[in-house]
Design a protein around this motif. Sequence first.
Motif, PDB file in Angstrom:
ATOM      1  N   ARG A 218      69.665  47.663  -9.552  1.00 43.75           N
ATOM      2  CA  ARG A 218      70.045  46.474  -9.394  1.00 43.75           C
ATOM      3  C   ARG A 218      69.975  46.488  -7.216  1.00 43.75           C
ATOM      4  N   ILE A 219      70.218  45.248  -6.797  1.00 43.13           N
ATOM      5  CA  ILE A 219      70.036  45.770  -5.590  1.00 43.13           C
ATOM      6  C   ILE A 219      70.947  43.681  -5.363  1.00 43.13           C
ATOM      7  N   PHE A 220      71.903  44.258  -3.781  1.00 40.96           N
ATOM      8  CA  PHE A 220      72.792  43.401  -3.740  1.00 40.96           C
ATOM      9  C   PHE A 220      72.056  42.731  -2.264  1.00 40.96           C
ATOM     10  N   PHE A 221      72.381  42.243  -1.792  1.00 43.32           N
ATOM     11  CA  PHE A 221      71.769  41.763  -0.435  1.00 43.32           C
ATOM     12  C   PHE A 221      72.928  40.782   0.338  1.00 43.32           C
ATOM     13  N   THR A 222      73.370  41.353   1.290  1.00 41.87           N
ATOM     14  CA  THR A 222      74.343  40.356   2.139  1.00 41.87           C
ATOM     15  C   THR A 222      73.610  40.758   4.050  1.00 41.87           C
ATOM     16  N   THR A 223      73.890  38.797   4.291  1.00 37.44           N
ATOM     17  CA  THR A 223      73.838  39.026   5.841  1.00 37.44           C
ATOM     18  C   THR A 223      74.149  37.454   5.846  1.00 37.44           C
ATOM     19  N   PHE A 224      74.256  37.338   7.357  1.00 32.44           N
ATOM     20  CA  PHE A 224      75.554  36.176   7.248  1.00 32.44           C
ATOM     21  C   PHE A 224      74.838  35.649   7.017  1.00 32.44           C
ATOM     22  N   SER A 225      75.659  34.441   6.190  1.00 34.11           N
ATOM     23  CA  SER A 225      75.260  33.012   5.395  1.00 34.11           C
ATOM     24  C   SER A 225      74.290  32.293   6.889  1.00 34.11           C
ATOM     25  N   SER A 226      74.341  31.788   7.120  1.00 32.07           N
ATOM     26  CA  SER A 226      73.961  31.183   7.788  1.00 32.07           C
ATOM     27  C   SER A 226      72.704  31.169   8.634  1.00 32.07           C
ATOM     28  N   ASN A 227      72.053  32.808   8.298  1.00 30.43           N
ATOM     29  CA  ASN A 227      70.258  33.443   8.955  1.00 30.43           C
ATOM     30  C   ASN A 227      69.306  33.135   7.474  1.00 30.43           C
ATOM     31  N   LEU A 228      69.093  32.236   7.277  1.00 32.22           N
ATOM     32  CA  LEU A 228      68.035  31.653   7.059  1.00 32.22           C
ATOM     33  C   LEU A 228      66.710  32.342   7.072  1.00 32.22           C
ATOM     34  N   ASP A 229      66.960  32.530   7.936  1.00 28.01           N
ATOM     35  CA  ASP A 229      65.041  33.034   8.001  1.00 28.01           C
ATOM     36  C   ASP A 229      65.146  34.890   7.355  1.00 28.01           C
ATOM     37  N   ARG A 230      66.574  35.302   7.822  1.00 29.36           N
ATOM     38  CA  ARG A 230      66.758  36.160   6.982  1.00 29.36           C
ATOM     39  C   ARG A 230      66.364  36.426   5.337  1.00 29.36           C
ATOM     40  N   ILE A 231      66.663  35.350   4.561  1.00 30.22           N
ATOM     41  CA  ILE A 231      67.000  34.770   3.403  1.00 30.22           C
ATOM     42  C   ILE A 231      65.695  35.252   3.493  1.00 30.22           C
ATOM     43  N   LYS A 232      65.143  33.920   4.001  1.00 31.48           N
ATOM     44  CA  LYS A 232      63.988  33.634   3.390  1.00 31.48           C
ATOM     45  C   LYS A 232      62.828  34.894   3.320  1.00 31.48           C
ATOM     46  N   GLN A 233      62.523  36.055   4.116  1.00 33.00           N
ATOM     47  CA  GLN A 233      62.148  37.216   4.077  1.00 33.00           C
ATOM     48  C   GLN A 233      62.868  37.706   2.632  1.00 33.00           C
ATOM     49  N   VAL A 234      63.675  37.668   2.374  1.00 34.81           N
ATOM     50  CA  VAL A 234      64.306  38.410   1.365  1.00 34.81           C
ATOM     51  C   VAL A 234      63.889  37.889  -0.020  1.00 34.81           C
ATOM     52  N   ILE A 235      63.436  36.201  -0.042  1.00 31.95           N
ATOM     53  CA  ILE A 235      62.797  35.589  -0.697  1.00 31.95           C
ATOM     54  C   ILE A 235      61.294  36.094  -1.538  1.00 31.95           C
ATOM     55  N   GLU A 236      61.258  36.254  -0.279  1.00 29.58           N
ATOM     56  CA  GLU A 236      59.288  36.728  -0.826  1.00 29.58           C
ATOM     57  C   GLU A 236      58.891  37.505  -0.946  1.00 29.58           C
ATOM     58  N   ILE A 237      60.647  38.642  -0.197  1.00 27.31           N
ATOM     59  CA  ILE A 237      59.837  39.957  -1.085  1.00 27.31           C
ATOM     60  C   ILE A 237      60.335  39.810  -2.211  1.00 27.31           C
ATOM     61  N   GLU A 282      66.607  44.050 -16.865  1.00 26.49           N
ATOM     62  CA  GLU A 282      66.545  45.499 -16.487  1.00 26.49           C
ATOM     63  C   GLU A 282      66.964  45.230 -15.546  1.00 26.49           C
ATOM     64  N   ASP A 283      67.773  46.683 -15.031  1.00 30.77           N
ATOM     65  CA  ASP A 283      68.331  46.334 -13.168  1.00 30.77           C
ATOM     66  C   ASP A 283      67.719  46.620 -12.601  1.00 30.77           C
ATOM     67  N   ASN A 284      65.280  46.777 -12.417  1.00 34.93           N
ATOM     68  CA  ASN A 284      65.160  46.871 -11.658  1.00 34.93           C
ATOM     69  C   ASN A 284      64.160  45.383 -11.822  1.00 34.93           C
ATOM     70  N   GLN A 285      65.081  45.019 -12.051  1.00 30.50           N
ATOM     71  CA  GLN A 285      64.540  43.066 -12.164  1.00 30.50           C
ATOM     72  C   GLN A 285      65.063  41.510 -11.445  1.00 30.50           C
ATOM     73  N   VAL A 286      66.396  42.576 -10.448  1.00 28.09           N
ATOM     74  CA  VAL A 286      67.430  41.465  -9.966  1.00 28.09           C
ATOM     75  C   VAL A 286      67.386  42.090  -8.643  1.00 28.09           C
ATOM     76  N   CYS A 287      67.979  40.840  -8.634  1.00 32.28           N
ATOM     77  CA  CYS A 287      68.467  40.776  -6.655  1.00 32.28           C
ATOM     78  C   CYS A 287      69.302  40.238  -6.566  1.00 32.28           C
ATOM     79  N   PHE A 288      70.806  40.363  -6.065  1.00 30.60           N
ATOM     80  CA  PHE A 288      71.748  39.282  -5.592  1.00 30.60           C
ATOM     81  C   PHE A 288      71.626  39.540  -4.304  1.00 30.60           C
ATOM     82  N   ILE A 289      71.755  37.512  -4.240  1.00 27.12           N
ATOM     83  CA  ILE A 289      72.439  37.002  -2.377  1.00 27.12           C
ATOM     84  C   ILE A 289      73.423  36.559  -2.470  1.00 27.12           C
ATOM     85  N   ILE A 290      74.188  38.469  -1.511  1.00 26.03           N
ATOM     86  CA  ILE A 290      76.021  37.454  -1.748  1.00 26.03           C
ATOM     87  C   ILE A 290      76.768  37.699  -0.566  1.00 26.03           C
TER      88      ILE A 290
END
Length: 528
Positions: A218-237, A282-290
Motif C-alpha cells: 500500500r502507498i500512503f501519500f501526504t502533502t499540504f492539503s491545499s497543494n492541488l497540483d501535487r495531488i493532481k499528479q498523484v491521481i494521474e500516476i 490487494e495492497d498493491n492496488q491501493v493508494c491513500f491520499i491522507i
Amino acid sequence: MSSSIVFLGGVGEIGMNMYLYESENTAFLVDCGVKFADNNYPGIDMIIPDWNYLYQIKDKLKAIILTHGHEDHIGGVPYLLKDFDLKVYGGELTLRLLEHKLFEKKIKIDSEIVKDSSVVSIGEFQIEFVNVTHSIQDTYALFIENDDLKVLHVSDYKMDQSPVNGKPFDVHKFMELGKRGVTALLSDSTNVVNDGLTPSESSIFKDLLDVFLQAQGRIFFTTFSSNLDRIKQVIEICEQIGRKIVVDGTSVTKTVKIGRDMGLLSFKEDTLISLQEANRLEDNQVCFIISGCQGEVNSTLYKIAANERKLLKAKKGDLFIISARVIPGNEINLNNTINKLYYYGSEVVDIEEKKIHVSGHASREEAKLMLSFIRPRYLIPIHGEYRHLKIHIELLNEVNYHVDTQGVFAEDGDILKFEKGVLKSKDHFDINKRYIDSRGDFILTEDELKIKKNLARDGIVLVNDFIDDFKFETIGFSITKEDENRLRCFVKENMLQSDISREEMVVNLVKRFFKKRFDRRPVIKYLT
C-alpha cells in the motif's frame, strides 16, 4: 496627505502574514494568517496576529484582500471577521477554502471573486491583481496605488514556467509593472537563502512515478492539503499504473472536493473508492491520499502511526510518502510519527533522497530577477525570518541597474509612512500575538499563555488553610513528606502581623519556599 504600511505579522517569522495599508481616509488589510504552534506552546495549536491597532481605525477599515488560500495567509480570517465587518476579495479557490472555514463557525461575509488583471477600488486606493505561480492556484501579487505610493506586494511566488495547472509566470507583465515606477516592492523572502532557481512543480512527476512503480504494498501519500497540483499528479500516476485512491482526512477531503468542483482536478468515476472497498483489494492496488504531512496530532498520518484507527493500521510493506518540507518547529512531531511507522514495519520515503517535493517559493536568482524587473525605490522584504529578510536586502549588492534601491528592514509593529513616493518616517508600536487552543476555540492573550506555560512547567500547589494548620497538595509534580513538613513550618514561622490579607501572605510565603528550595514557580491556589 500621507499613506502608511503597517506590519501586523509576517516579518521576522514564517507564517502569520498580515499587512495594513492606510491613508487618512481609508484602510484595508492584505491577508490574515496563522502560524502553527510548536512544542514551546503547550496546548496551543495556532498563533494569530494581535489586531488591537485596528480598533483605533475601525471606522475607515473597509476590506481585506487575500493573496492566496494557504493557512499562513487566510487561517486567521474567521477570528478577524468576528470583530470586523469587512468585504473580502480573493481568487475563487481562496474564497472557497475560506467559506468552508466560515461555514463551520457560522460566519457570513460579503466577498468578491477576482481574476488576473482585475482592478478594485477601496477608497482612494486602486488595487490590480496579478497572477503569480506558487504551490496553490489563484495566487496573486497586488499592485497598490494612490497619490502617495505605488507598491507591488508579492506574497508567495516562484517563477514557474511549466506549472501543472494554470499559466506560466508572466515575466513580461512584471517588466511592465516595473516601468510604472514602483515606490516599494514587498516581496517573499522565504527561499532567498537557496541558490539558483526553484524547480517547477511539474519536474517531480517522473521521480514520483518511479517511487510508485517500485512500491510493492500500500502507498500512503501526504502533502499540504491545499497543494492541488501535487495531488493532481498523484491521481494521474495512480490512474496510469492502476491503483485506486482513498482520500482520508478532513482537510484533504475538502480540498479534493473543491478542486474537482472547480475543474482543477479530474479523474475517472471509479478512481476514488471508500476505505471499506480498499480493504477488499490487494495492497498493491491501493493508494491513500491522507492529511498530516507535518505530523499534526489530529491528522490521519498521526492516527495511523499512533495505532488509533481500527480499520487503517500501518504494517510491513506499507510505503509512506511525505511530500513536503517540515515547517520549522514541527521537526519533533514529524520525527516521532515517522519512528512509529518504522516500528510497525513500514517504510518512509526520504525527500532528501528522492525528488518528490519542490518548494513554492522563489530562490535567490528569482528574487534577483524580481528586483531587476521592478527596480523599486525601496525593497521591503516580507514573509521570512530575520535572516531571510537581511539576506534579501543584501541581494541589492548583486543586481545591476541604474535605480538606487534602498533596502528597508521592517518587523512586526513597524509603521512606514510615505508621502509622494518618499519614505518619510518609520515608527514602531508594541505588538503582541494571540494563541488559539482549537479544542473549544479558545483565544489566549500573552499573559494567559504565560500562565499556561507556567502550569505546564511548574504545576500547581493547593493550599488548604485550616487557621491552626496547613495542608498542601501538588499537581504536576510531587514533594516528599519531609519537604511538606518543612513548607508547613516555614509558613507558620513567617506569618506576621501585616496590612496585607492572610491569603496574600500565605501565597507569598509558599511562592518563596518553592522558589528558594526547588527553583520552581508553581501557581498557588489558596483554599479555605
